[in-house]
Design a protein around this motif. Structure first.
Motif, PDB file in Angstrom:
ATOM      1  N   ILE A  86      49.714  88.589  24.512  1.00 15.01           N
ATOM      2  CA  ILE A  86      50.663  87.494  24.330  1.00 15.01           C
ATOM      3  C   ILE A  86      50.126  86.256  25.046  1.00 15.01           C
ATOM      4  CG2 ILE A  86      53.046  86.733  24.615  1.00 15.01           C
ATOM      5  CD1 ILE A  86      52.699  89.184  22.803  1.00 15.01           C
ATOM      6  N   VAL A  87      50.047  85.145  24.327  1.00 14.55           N
ATOM      7  CA  VAL A  87      49.502  83.903  24.880  1.00 14.55           C
ATOM      8  C   VAL A  87      50.512  82.771  24.714  1.00 14.55           C
ATOM      9  CG1 VAL A  87      47.688  82.156  24.640  1.00 14.55           C
ATOM     10  CG2 VAL A  87      47.107  84.575  24.440  1.00 14.55           C
ATOM     11  N   ALA A  88      50.719  82.028  25.794  1.00 15.75           N
ATOM     12  CA  ALA A  88      51.556  80.826  25.740  1.00 15.75           C
ATOM     13  C   ALA A  88      50.640  79.627  25.511  1.00 15.75           C
ATOM     14  CB  ALA A  88      52.332  80.662  27.040  1.00 15.75           C
ATOM     15  N   MET A  92      41.094  84.480  19.478  1.00 13.91           N
ATOM     16  CA  MET A  92      40.598  84.995  20.756  1.00 13.91           C
ATOM     17  C   MET A  92      41.495  84.523  21.893  1.00 13.91           C
ATOM     18  SD  MET A  92      38.212  86.841  22.136  1.00 13.91           S
ATOM     19  CE  MET A  92      37.902  87.243  23.871  1.00 13.91           C
ATOM     20  N   PRO A  93      42.061  85.449  22.670  1.00 12.21           N
ATOM     21  CA  PRO A  93      42.839  85.029  23.847  1.00 12.21           C
ATOM     22  C   PRO A  93      41.898  84.483  24.914  1.00 12.21           C
ATOM     23  CG  PRO A  93      42.583  87.409  23.840  1.00 12.21           C
ATOM     24  CD  PRO A  93      41.996  86.915  22.546  1.00 12.21           C
ATOM     25  N   SER A 114      47.650  80.336  28.177  1.00 14.85           N
ATOM     26  CA  SER A 114      47.849  81.240  29.311  1.00 14.85           C
ATOM     27  C   SER A 114      48.337  82.588  28.823  1.00 14.85           C
ATOM     28  CB  SER A 114      48.874  80.653  30.289  1.00 14.85           C
ATOM     29  OG  SER A 114      48.472  79.374  30.725  1.00 14.85           O
ATOM     30  N   VAL A 115      47.715  83.644  29.335  1.00 20.72           N
ATOM     31  CA  VAL A 115      48.134  84.991  28.967  1.00 20.72           C
ATOM     32  C   VAL A 115      49.450  85.311  29.658  1.00 20.72           C
ATOM     33  CG1 VAL A 115      47.565  87.448  29.098  1.00 20.72           C
ATOM     34  CG2 VAL A 115      45.779  85.777  28.571  1.00 20.72           C
ATOM     35  N   VAL A 116      50.402  85.778  28.872  1.00 20.53           N
ATOM     36  CA  VAL A 116      51.700  86.186  29.405  1.00 20.53           C
ATOM     37  C   VAL A 116      51.669  87.700  29.520  1.00 20.53           C
ATOM     38  CG1 VAL A 116      54.195  86.155  29.047  1.00 20.53           C
ATOM     39  CG2 VAL A 116      52.797  84.239  28.254  1.00 20.53           C
ATOM     40  N   HIS A 117      51.647  88.188  30.743  1.00 21.44           N
ATOM     41  CA  HIS A 117      51.433  89.624  30.942  1.00 21.44           C
ATOM     42  C   HIS A 117      52.677  90.464  30.708  1.00 21.44           C
ATOM     43  CE1 HIS A 117      47.337  89.094  32.245  1.00 21.44           C
ATOM     44  NE2 HIS A 117      47.743  88.051  32.940  1.00 21.44           N
ATOM     45  N   ILE A 128      56.338  74.867  23.790  1.00 23.61           N
ATOM     46  CA  ILE A 128      55.339  75.901  24.053  1.00 23.61           C
ATOM     47  C   ILE A 128      55.436  76.932  22.939  1.00 23.61           C
ATOM     48  CG2 ILE A 128      54.672  77.781  25.609  1.00 23.61           C
ATOM     49  CD1 ILE A 128      55.726  76.099  27.923  1.00 23.61           C
ATOM     50  N   VAL A 129      54.297  77.306  22.393  1.00 22.92           N
ATOM     51  CA  VAL A 129      54.272  78.306  21.329  1.00 22.92           C
ATOM     52  C   VAL A 129      53.781  79.627  21.912  1.00 22.92           C
ATOM     53  CG1 VAL A 129      53.377  78.905  19.053  1.00 22.92           C
ATOM     54  CG2 VAL A 129      53.784  76.512  19.635  1.00 22.92           C
ATOM     55  N   ILE A 130      54.567  80.682  21.714  1.00 20.33           N
ATOM     56  CA  ILE A 130      54.182  82.012  22.173  1.00 20.33           C
ATOM     57  C   ILE A 130      53.497  82.735  21.014  1.00 20.33           C
ATOM     58  CG2 ILE A 130      54.989  84.214  23.086  1.00 20.33           C
ATOM     59  CD1 ILE A 130      55.318  81.927  25.039  1.00 20.33           C
TER      60      ILE A 130
END
Length: 374
Positions: free
Chosen positions: A238-240, A183-184, A357-360, A129-131
């Protein structure tokens, strides 16, 4: 999860884009489990956190949070969301309780947790998984780049409702942009309320409720995208990101190696009960297939809808859902034939999955099973 399209970016490209990609490849988990002192301390803390009644053992009720965490770490939806996932959570719980309503000691908890974490690490090593930190820079480059007009004109022509309002066209176009363009996921509620909607409001004009021409769309979309980029600069997201293609190659490798196949099938048999005659109900074929999944390059049942459909079709072709009891050798034969059917379907129509997926909470997993990355 979204199916990847021709505009999807490879993990390698995303990882290096802007130099802001952090790869979760399971190495941190391996390091945690491999350090006996650190892992024992982690288990002590987690066990104490779960042991609400302080009796030194974990009840089924007390185990529920860690079972939910393991499900989240595996990428599964909530336990109650799908019948297909219910048995997976049950199997996870059974690993701790050995299928009984017994309390679990700290030693048992540590052993099972270690196995699960090592399995997760192996999965991350196979499919990292790339953050990503989306800060508006890539989006600005896209809208000011030489390919902007051609790409957005093509996108405009593909919108389902080209006769819709300018506002609707812009919203739909934003939904089509990917992390490749900076774009997230605009379907995320936080992104909508904090990035997209404020940008639309600040750029709203008199003609936003009218169908736009292509020229108007390109001009107005660029204004909104510039606002989005500015907001991302002020509030990075931040997006996973992960990508995977299921093409049957994992099953093919397993089926071509008789030693590994027999070993894997025998291990899967440990997860299914037998009646007093030594027979196994065919209703446990899915449980066994799920146990084989990691060795065959398959995701957990219930994790990916498209794969569930392939598996469902394979079971339908084999008439494998009648629940009839069969001998172990017949059970293994059916399981092998089901894998063969899945392999053929995937070879003919590979399934590519891209998840964003947005990592909050920056750089922390959705599951609380592990401590935050250092």
């Amino acid at each position: 999860m979204e199916k990847s399209s021709s505009t999807s970016t490879s993990t390698e490209k995303i990882e290096t884009s802007g130099g802001n990609g952090q790869v979760l490849d399971g190495s941190d988990i391996m390091e945690l489990v491999g350090n006996e002192e650190v892992f024992s301390s982690f288990v002590d803390h987690k066990f104490q956190e779960l042991d609400r009644d302080r009796d030194g053992k974990l009840s089924v009720k007390e185990l529920e949070p860690v079972v939910a965490d393991i499900g989240a770490a595996l990428g599964l939806p909530a336990q109650s969301s799908s019948p297909d996932t219910a048995h997976i959570y049950t199997e996870v719980l059974n690993e701790f309780t050995h299928g009984k309503q017994e309390r679990v000691s700290k030693t048992e908890f540590k052993e099972v947790l270690s196995d699960f974490l090592l399995g997760m690490a192996a999965g991350l090593k196979r499919d990292p998984i790339v953050i990503l930190r989306i800060d508006g820079e890539d989006l600005s480059e896209f809208i000011n780049g030489p390919g902007y007009e051609a790409e957005m004109a093509s996108l405009f022509s593909q919108l389902e409702s080209p006769d819709g309002s300018l506002h609707d066209c812009i919203v739909k176009a934003l939904e089509q942009l990917t992390v490749d363009q900076g774009m997230p996921p605009s379907s995320d509620s936080w992104v909508i309320s904090n990035i997209v909607e404020p940008s639309l409001q600040s750029c709203a004009g008199q003609d936003y409720d009218k169908p736009p021409s292509q020229e108007t769309f390109l001009m107005e979309f660029k204004k909104v995208a510039e606002c989005v980029a500015q907001r991302l600069k002020e509030q990075p997201v931040i997006v996973a990101h992960s990508e995977n293609t299921f093409d049957g190659s994992g099953i093919k490798r397993l089926l071509s190696n008789k030693f590994e196949l027999d070993k894997t099938l025998n291990a899967a048999m440990e997860n299914v009960p037998k009646d007093r005659n030594g027979k196994i109900s065919r209703e446990y074929l899915r449980v066994a297939l799920d146990a084989i999944g990691p060795s065959a390059g398959l995701p957990p049942i219930g994790a990916i809808h498209e794969m569930d459909e392939v598996i469902r079709e394979a079971f339908k072709m084999m008439d494998a859902d009648d629940g009839k009891p069969v001998r172990e050798d017949e059970f293994k034969k059916m399981l092998t034939e089901i894998m063969g059917s899945i392999m053929l379907q995937l070879e003919g129509n590979p399934i590519s999955i891209s998840s964003n997926s947005v990592v909050h909470e920056p750089l922390t997993p959705s599951s609380t099973l592990l401590p935050p990355s250092s």
